[in-house]
Each structure stands twice: as structure tokens, then as C-alpha cells.
Design an enzyme around this catalytic site. Sequence first.
Site, PDB file in Angstrom:
ATOM      1  NE  ARG A 280      -1.475   1.687   3.708  1.00 18.33           N
ATOM      2  CZ  ARG A 280      -0.857   2.856   3.918  1.00 18.33           C
ATOM      3  NH1 ARG A 280      -1.098   3.882   3.141  1.00 18.33           N
ATOM      4  NH2 ARG A 280       0.004   2.994   4.903  1.00 18.33           N
ATOM      5  CB  VAL A 281       1.843   3.933  -2.015  1.00 16.27           C
ATOM      6  CG1 VAL A 281       3.113   3.111  -2.111  1.00 16.27           C
ATOM      7  CG2 VAL A 281       1.011   3.796  -3.271  1.00 16.27           C
ATOM      8  CB  SER A 282      -0.378   7.592   1.436  1.00 24.14           C
ATOM      9  OG  SER A 282      -0.064   6.855   2.579  1.00 24.14           O
ATOM     10  CB  SER A 283      -0.488  10.038  -2.702  1.00 28.11           C
ATOM     11  OG  SER A 283       0.898   9.965  -2.953  1.00 28.11           O
TER      12      SER A 283
ATOM     13  CD  GLN B 175       3.343   7.807  -1.419  1.00 26.25           C
ATOM     14  OE1 GLN B 175       2.278   7.307  -1.117  1.00 26.25           O
ATOM     15  NE2 GLN B 175       4.257   8.165  -0.531  1.00 26.25           N
TER      16      GLN B 175
END
Length: 184
Positions: A7-10, A13
Site C-alpha cells: 500500500r502507498v498513500s497517494s 507514489q
Amino acid sequence: MIVGYARVSSLGQSLEVQEELLRAAGCNKLFSEKQSGASTRGRAALAAAMDFVREGDTLVVTRLDRLARSVVDLHQLIERLAEKGCGLRVTQQAGIDTTTSTGKLTLAVLAAVAEFETEIRKERQRDGIAKAKEKGIYKGRRPEIDATRVRELHASGARPVDIARQLNIGRASVYRYLQVSGQN
């Protein structure tokens, strides 16, 4: 089976590095998403991974914060994995493997520290905003509505519903701006 979750936040990314590390850790199946980690709610790939794992499987993440940012969320996920007879392993934080008692202890300590760091970061941010406000530097978000234009349209006889439509804003916002300027 070894199941990976990345998982990445944005959107800006990349998941590539995490996915490579998970494949190197022997993951047979990967679930990935670009979603905020503030909560486990609304994370479709995480939900899919949790539904996918079966007894004897291990869910693997690269770092603990990829999975959860709060102790409560983390413990709920671990409890759900345990109920299914699954383990959790974190590749970049040695010692976190819930199939061992030492791993469980390490996980609990790191989760508490991560939550503490999040709260400290929020406090620093609030303090910084308060100081900037005192100095007159921080003025908040820029207004998205042109109050002058709302008043001009109203003065020219446009109805609030027409002003809202023309400026692509909510009718309640038009009324609020007119009330503040004493034109309502």
C-alpha cells in the site's frame, strides 16, 4: 500460501518497490492499492487479502505502517488473521512474525510506538499552525468561492439558484455569502 499486501498513500507514489520485496519474500499472491492508511476502512485490496487468506497462510507486508497506523486497527487485523489460522510477517522489520511469541511481543511494542509517533506528529502540526496563525502567516485554505462575484450577480438581480448554477457552487453557499455581506 504466502500472500503479500502492498500500500502507498497517494497516486503519485509507486507500489513497485514493495511488490518486488514481497515477491522476493516468496509471496504467491499480491494485493496492492493506493489508499490512505489512516484507517483500515475503505481499503478494498486489504479487505480482499483478508478474505483471501486461509488456514495456514501467512500475510506478508514490507513494513507495519503499510498494514495499519493504529494499535486498534492492527490488533483487529491480527485477531482476524489468528481466527482464520493465519500468521503475519513484516519483511523490513525483523522479528515481526505472529507465528512466534517473540514476534507477537515485538509487534505489540512497535504498534504502540507507531501510534505514539502519529499522535506526536499531529500535535506538532497543530502547534505549528497555531504559531503561524499568531504571526499572521497561516490563513487557512484559499477560498474556492469568489464572494465578490456572488454579490455582483445578486446585485444584478440573479436568483441564488442561478448564481449557484453559474458559479458551480452549492445554493447554501450563495445564501451564506449573501447573509455575511448583509444582502440576504
